[in-house]
Scaffold this active site. Structure first.
Site, short mmCIF file in Angstrom:
data_model
loop_
_atom_site.label_atom_id
_atom_site.label_comp_id
_atom_site.label_asym_id
_atom_site.label_seq_id
_atom_site.Cartn_x
_atom_site.Cartn_y
_atom_site.Cartn_z
N LYS A 16 0.85 -1.19 0.00
CA LYS A 16 0.00 0.00 0.00
C LYS A 16 0.89 1.23 0.00
O LYS A 16 1.79 1.36 0.85
CB LYS A 16 -0.87 -0.04 1.26
CG LYS A 16 -2.22 0.62 1.14
CD LYS A 16 -3.04 0.26 2.39
CE LYS A 16 -4.31 1.05 2.46
NZ LYS A 16 -4.97 0.88 3.75
N VAL A 17 0.65 2.11 -0.96
CA VAL A 17 1.44 3.35 -1.05
C VAL A 17 0.48 4.54 -1.10
O VAL A 17 -0.63 4.42 -1.62
CB VAL A 17 2.36 3.37 -2.32
CG1 VAL A 17 3.35 2.22 -2.30
CG2 VAL A 17 1.54 3.34 -3.61
#
Ligand code: G3P
Length: 217
Positions: free
Chosen positions: A83-84
């Protein structure tokens, strides 16, 4: 619509998983902090329970460090989705990880333009935050609708992962719009079973069971 559970609490994941309600899990730094567990350890434990994608979020802000963190997280298990955040550095990291074959969930999305960029960068999931838009008097569900229209117009494969879900109503509205996935806290998923007429109807049936002395076992 797939259900992801938005938590790092192992017992809650196990309870919903046993009922077939968990197609994946999402975590974020706040949820990891709340669990009081080490991020690598708790994420591994979640991946051992759930077959579907498990989102684990990077904590760096620059692309180079995000990429190194993402690669480390991706090594935890095959079902990790890194997750960014939806920043320029996050999009750079998304592209690099996607090219390496890692699933990426681009989070903290608050506009259709941001969602368009994430799709161009090859994101597996885009996470628009419904509740946080509602919190500032905007319409979170309208954003889900807009992204659905844009992705369908051009056939983008990026899956809409509706996040920041605060109520059972958000879940059914997302399903009506056609979100691919909705991630919700365990309490919201369980609240979907509630209906005042179910309670009232059951109370009536139980009164008649009592009156007539109906027994099955
Ligand atoms: O994982 C992101 C997310 O679902 C956040 O929800 O309630 O903190 O806005 P919330």
């Amino acid at each position: 619509m797939k259900f992801f559970v938005d938590t790092a609490e192992i017992d809650a994941i196990k309870e919903l998983h046993a009922l077939g309600m968990v197609d994946g899990v999402t975590t974020n730094p706040s949820l990891i902090a709340k669990s009081g567990r080490d991020i690598l350890e708790v994420t591994k434990e979640i991946c051992d329970i759930v077959d579907g994608p498990v989102s684990a979020e990077v904590v760096a802000l620059d692309a180079e460090t995000m990429l190194a963190e993402g690669r480390k997280l991706a090594k935890i298990a095959d079902n990790i989705a890194v997750k960014v955040p939806l920043t320029w550095a996050g999009l750079q990291t998304c592209k690099a990880l996607t090219d390496e074959g890692t699933m990426v969930n681009v989070t903290l999305c608050f506009s259709a333009n941001q969602a368009l960029l994430a799709a161009k960068a090859g994101a597996t999931f885009i996470s628009p935050f419904i509740g946080r838009l509602d919190d500032i008097n905007l319409d979170g569900l309208e954003l889900i609708e807009d992204i659905r229209t844009i992705y369908d117009n051009y056939g983008y494969d990026t899956q809409i992962l509706a996040a920041s879900i605060r109520s059972a109503n958000h879940m059914s509205e997302c399903a009506k719009i056609g979100a691919d996935v909705a991630t919700a806290p365990p309490g919201v998923i369980k609240a979907m079973a509630n209906h005042v007429l179910t309670d009232k109807g059951l109370a009536g049936f139980m009164a008649d069971v009592e009156k007539a002395g109906i027994k099955i076992l």
